[in-house]
Design a protein around this motif. Structure first.
Motif, PDB file in Angstrom:
ATOM      1  N   ARG A   1      84.482 -16.403  -7.420  1.00 26.78           N
ATOM      2  CA  ARG A   1      83.519 -16.081  -8.464  1.00 26.78           C
ATOM      3  C   ARG A   1      82.210 -15.503  -7.901  1.00 26.78           C
ATOM      4  O   ARG A   1      81.149 -15.631  -8.499  1.00 26.78           O
ATOM      5  CB  ARG A   1      83.182 -17.301  -9.325  1.00 26.78           C
ATOM      6  CG  ARG A   1      84.336 -17.880 -10.094  1.00 26.78           C
ATOM      7  CD  ARG A   1      83.893 -18.980 -11.059  1.00 26.78           C
ATOM      8  NE  ARG A   1      83.186 -18.437 -12.196  1.00 26.78           N
ATOM      9  CZ  ARG A   1      81.879 -18.459 -12.367  1.00 26.78           C
ATOM     10  NH1 ARG A   1      81.084 -19.019 -11.444  1.00 26.78           N
ATOM     11  NH2 ARG A   1      81.318 -17.938 -13.449  1.00 26.78           N
TER      12      ARG A   1
ATOM     13  N   ARG B   1      84.407 -11.910 -14.614  1.00 24.38           N
ATOM     14  CA  ARG B   1      84.306 -13.064 -13.732  1.00 24.38           C
ATOM     15  C   ARG B   1      84.950 -14.259 -14.434  1.00 24.38           C
ATOM     16  O   ARG B   1      84.765 -14.460 -15.641  1.00 24.38           O
ATOM     17  CB  ARG B   1      82.841 -13.376 -13.438  1.00 24.38           C
ATOM     18  CG  ARG B   1      82.621 -14.344 -12.269  1.00 24.38           C
ATOM     19  CD  ARG B   1      81.198 -14.876 -12.244  1.00 24.38           C
ATOM     20  NE  ARG B   1      80.198 -13.843 -12.399  1.00 24.38           N
ATOM     21  CZ  ARG B   1      79.467 -13.341 -11.408  1.00 24.38           C
ATOM     22  NH1 ARG B   1      79.656 -13.760 -10.171  1.00 24.38           N
ATOM     23  NH2 ARG B   1      78.557 -12.414 -11.642  1.00 24.38           N
ATOM     24  N   SER B   2      85.698 -15.054 -13.695  1.00 23.07           N
ATOM     25  CA  SER B   2      86.379 -16.202 -14.295  1.00 23.07           C
ATOM     26  C   SER B   2      85.401 -17.128 -15.013  1.00 23.07           C
ATOM     27  O   SER B   2      84.339 -17.464 -14.474  1.00 23.07           O
ATOM     28  CB  SER B   2      87.128 -16.997 -13.225  1.00 23.07           C
ATOM     29  OG  SER B   2      87.610 -18.214 -13.753  1.00 23.07           O
ATOM     30  N   ILE B   3      85.775 -17.529 -16.206  1.00 19.50           N
ATOM     31  CA  ILE B   3      84.964 -18.493 -16.950  1.00 19.50           C
ATOM     32  C   ILE B   3      85.018 -19.861 -16.284  1.00 19.50           C
ATOM     33  O   ILE B   3      84.031 -20.597 -16.231  1.00 19.50           O
ATOM     34  CB  ILE B   3      85.466 -18.589 -18.409  1.00 19.50           C
ATOM     35  CG1 ILE B   3      85.342 -17.228 -19.104  1.00 19.50           C
ATOM     36  CG2 ILE B   3      84.725 -19.663 -19.183  1.00 19.50           C
ATOM     37  CD1 ILE B   3      86.046 -17.159 -20.447  1.00 19.50           C
ATOM     38  N   VAL B   4      86.199 -20.198 -15.759  1.00 10.89           N
ATOM     39  CA  VAL B   4      86.399 -21.507 -15.129  1.00 10.89           C
ATOM     40  C   VAL B   4      85.795 -21.518 -13.729  1.00 10.89           C
ATOM     41  O   VAL B   4      85.964 -20.571 -12.958  1.00 10.89           O
ATOM     42  CB  VAL B   4      87.899 -21.847 -15.050  1.00 10.89           C
ATOM     43  CG1 VAL B   4      88.129 -23.136 -14.261  1.00 10.89           C
ATOM     44  CG2 VAL B   4      88.489 -21.968 -16.444  1.00 10.89           C
ATOM     45  N   HIS B   5      85.103 -22.598 -13.401  1.00 13.04           N
ATOM     46  CA  HIS B   5      84.576 -22.808 -12.060  1.00 13.04           C
ATOM     47  C   HIS B   5      85.569 -23.714 -11.329  1.00 13.04           C
ATOM     48  O   HIS B   5      85.641 -24.917 -11.601  1.00 13.04           O
ATOM     49  CB  HIS B   5      83.192 -23.468 -12.099  1.00 13.04           C
ATOM     50  CG  HIS B   5      82.135 -22.589 -12.681  1.00 13.04           C
ATOM     51  ND1 HIS B   5      80.986 -22.247 -11.986  1.00 13.04           N
ATOM     52  CD2 HIS B   5      82.042 -21.961 -13.878  1.00 13.04           C
ATOM     53  CE1 HIS B   5      80.237 -21.466 -12.732  1.00 13.04           C
ATOM     54  NE2 HIS B   5      80.857 -21.276 -13.889  1.00 13.04           N
ATOM     55  N   GLY B   6      86.344 -23.142 -10.431  1.00 11.41           N
ATOM     56  CA  GLY B   6      87.338 -23.926  -9.719  1.00 11.41           C
ATOM     57  C   GLY B   6      87.005 -24.051  -8.245  1.00 11.41           C
ATOM     58  O   GLY B   6      85.850 -24.019  -7.838  1.00 11.41           O
ATOM     59  N   ARG B   7      88.031 -24.173  -7.445  1.00  6.03           N
ATOM     60  CA  ARG B   7      87.880 -24.311  -5.994  1.00  6.03           C
ATOM     61  C   ARG B   7      88.863 -23.365  -5.306  1.00  6.03           C
ATOM     62  O   ARG B   7      89.709 -22.754  -5.959  1.00  6.03           O
ATOM     63  CB  ARG B   7      88.160 -25.753  -5.549  1.00  6.03           C
ATOM     64  CG  ARG B   7      89.614 -26.177  -5.769  1.00  6.03           C
ATOM     65  CD  ARG B   7      89.917 -27.585  -5.310  1.00  6.03           C
ATOM     66  NE  ARG B   7      91.311 -27.931  -5.549  1.00  6.03           N
ATOM     67  CZ  ARG B   7      92.200 -28.225  -4.605  1.00  6.03           C
ATOM     68  NH1 ARG B   7      91.856 -28.198  -3.334  1.00  6.03           N
ATOM     69  NH2 ARG B   7      93.459 -28.544  -4.921  1.00  6.03           N
ATOM     70  N   GLN B   8      88.756 -23.267  -4.001  1.00  5.06           N
ATOM     71  CA  GLN B   8      89.727 -22.507  -3.229  1.00  5.06           C
ATOM     72  C   GLN B   8      90.959 -23.394  -3.010  1.00  5.06           C
ATOM     73  O   GLN B   8      91.013 -24.211  -2.100  1.00  5.06           O
ATOM     74  CB  GLN B   8      89.127 -22.049  -1.899  1.00  5.06           C
ATOM     75  CG  GLN B   8      88.120 -20.922  -2.030  1.00  5.06           C
ATOM     76  CD  GLN B   8      88.746 -19.614  -2.522  1.00  5.06           C
ATOM     77  OE1 GLN B   8      89.925 -19.352  -2.319  1.00  5.06           O
ATOM     78  NE2 GLN B   8      87.946 -18.791  -3.183  1.00  5.06           N
TER      79      GLN B   8
ATOM     80  N   MET C   1      94.151 -22.466 -11.457  1.00  4.87           N
ATOM     81  CA  MET C   1      92.887 -23.142 -11.783  1.00  4.87           C
ATOM     82  C   MET C   1      93.081 -24.154 -12.912  1.00  4.87           C
ATOM     83  O   MET C   1      92.521 -25.251 -12.880  1.00  4.87           O
ATOM     84  CB  MET C   1      91.828 -22.119 -12.189  1.00  4.87           C
ATOM     85  CG  MET C   1      91.243 -21.326 -11.056  1.00  4.87           C
ATOM     86  SD  MET C   1      89.803 -20.335 -11.578  1.00  4.87           S
ATOM     87  CE  MET C   1      90.548 -19.221 -12.764  1.00  4.87           C
TER      88      MET C   1
ATOM     89  N   ALA D   1      92.623 -28.142 -12.325  1.00  6.40           N
ATOM     90  CA  ALA D   1      91.569 -28.859 -13.054  1.00  6.40           C
ATOM     91  C   ALA D   1      92.141 -30.015 -13.866  1.00  6.40           C
ATOM     92  O   ALA D   1      91.590 -31.118 -13.880  1.00  6.40           O
ATOM     93  CB  ALA D   1      90.820 -27.893 -13.959  1.00  6.40           C
TER      94      ALA D   1
ATOM     95  N   TRP E   1      88.896 -16.966  -7.565  1.00  5.65           N
ATOM     96  CA  TRP E   1      88.432 -18.346  -7.434  1.00  5.65           C
ATOM     97  C   TRP E   1      87.007 -18.415  -6.888  1.00  5.65           C
ATOM     98  O   TRP E   1      86.242 -19.313  -7.245  1.00  5.65           O
ATOM     99  CB  TRP E   1      89.357 -19.114  -6.497  1.00  5.65           C
ATOM    100  CG  TRP E   1      90.734 -19.350  -7.056  1.00  5.65           C
ATOM    101  CD1 TRP E   1      91.119 -19.304  -8.359  1.00  5.65           C
ATOM    102  CD2 TRP E   1      91.905 -19.662  -6.293  1.00  5.65           C
ATOM    103  NE1 TRP E   1      92.460 -19.567  -8.471  1.00  5.65           N
ATOM    104  CE2 TRP E   1      92.958 -19.793  -7.218  1.00  5.65           C
ATOM    105  CE3 TRP E   1      92.173 -19.841  -4.943  1.00  5.65           C
ATOM    106  CZ2 TRP E   1      94.267 -20.105  -6.822  1.00  5.65           C
ATOM    107  CZ3 TRP E   1      93.461 -20.154  -4.544  1.00  5.65           C
ATOM    108  CH2 TRP E   1      94.497 -20.283  -5.474  1.00  5.65           C
TER     109      TRP E   1
END
Length: 345
Positions: free
Chosen positions: A128, A156-163, A78, A82, A126
């Protein structure tokens, strides 16, 4: 068919050939890939490459799963994705028992089951959708072992990413089928396009298990390249790599690459190469490699021949042809890279 550049891993002297990578980006290569064994890691060089490039995709071929928890791999992926503007491709592999147990100090265990759980956890992080929990044979999150503090809780991951696309390195039949089942791409080594009729059914078997199509699945082999009118010199340039993998990458009891070459029909030759290599007779092991095997798994020789071979890879369904230009100088490697781009165009 897209082109990828496999920069591999550093030798004794750490370094990244940025001149070659920047030339690949200028020449329209789709991706650049780094590796790791038991020296340089795959991520730090890739982060360096990402900072100095603009559009080329950044892949790991491969990150060793036993070296990192699934959560650490998800975090690293991630972060790099990013910071590179969404250019990362996560290439994973179980490595082999010599490295896993001899270097990382953990049990090799059951690589198929571990890979399945590992990929599931990474994707769950990823997504979330909810705080992370997982109960498997190899991974239990939060940890609830007898020595647990009892304070662990789902996060839960702090970062909002993608698959992010996940590719699996595999050469064994079961691992190859698993790639077709759970991955977005497949990274084979010592890949023979002539034997794709044996390999594609394995991918299809895996895809059918998960009820999906292989229409967007990327076959992304790693192939060594040496383009020259001197065919003998080109073949000789391939011999050290093939001898290392077929002869010495693993033990006599378990060498995945040796088994692969045997499945290509080189049973006696594979045994001879391994016997010589394990006896320390590396020059003789290299000399024992048949020219037919070199031609099968490499791109070497005159330009017209290499152009024809590239077409064979394309016709075999290869989506990303990952090339490693072999040469004696940096300038020669740049020339090899330019020739590959020209011949593939």
């Amino acid at each position: 068919m897209k082109l990828g550049l496999n920069s591999g891993y550093s030798g004794q002297q750490m370094g990244v050939n940025m001149e070659l990578i920047l030339e690949a980006e200028r020449a329209g290569f789709d991706s650049v890939w780094t590796a790791e064994a038991y020296g340089s890691d795959a991520i730090v060089p890739l982060a360096w490459i990402g900072a100095l490039t603009k559009k080329i995709k950044l892949g790991t071929a491969i990150m060793q799963m036993p070296a990192r928890t699934p959560a650490m791999t998800a975090m690293t992926a991630m972060t790099l994705d990013a910071m590179s503007g969404g250019r990362f491709i996560l290439g994973l592999g179980p490595s082999g028992p010599q490295v896993v147990e001899g270097w990382h100090g953990v049990a090799y265990g059951k690589p198929l089951a571990r890979t399945r759980e590992y990929v599931a956890i990474v994707r769950r992080i990823w997504a979330r959708a909810e705080p992370l929990t997982y109960e498997g044979e190899h991974y239990r999150i939060p940890y609830r072992g007898p020595d647990a503090s009892g304070l662990g809780k789902p996060l839960r991951s702090i970062v909002h990413g993608r698959q992010i696309p996940i590719y699996l390195a595999a050469i064994g039949p079961k691992n190859t089928a698993l790639a077709g089942e759970i991955a977005d791409g497949w990274i084979p080594t010592l890949f023979s396009p002539e034997h794709v009729s044996q390999l594609r059914p394995l991918l299809q078997e895996g895809a059918e298990r998960s009820g999906r199509s292989l229409d967007r699945f990327d076959i992304a082999p790693t192939v060594n390249v040496f383009i020259t009118d001197d065919l003998k010199a080109a073949r000789d340039a391939m011999r050290p790599f093939i001898a290392l993998y077929v002869g010495g990458m693993g033990s006599r009891q378990q060498n995945f690459y040796n088994n692969l070459v045997k499945r290509y029909g080189f049973e006696r030759e594979a045994e001879t190469i391994q016997d010589l290599y394990l006896q320390g007779k590396r020059e003789q092991a290299m000399a024992a490699i048949p020219d037919d095997l070199i031609d099968l798994v490499s791109l070497c020789g005159p330009q017209d021949h290499v152009r024809e071979r590239i077409a064979v890879y394309r016709d075999a369904g290869v989506g990303t042809l990952g090339v490693t230009p072999l040469a004696f100088t940096k300038e020669d490697r740049l020339q090899q890279l330019r020739l590959v781009a020209e011949l593939a165009a």
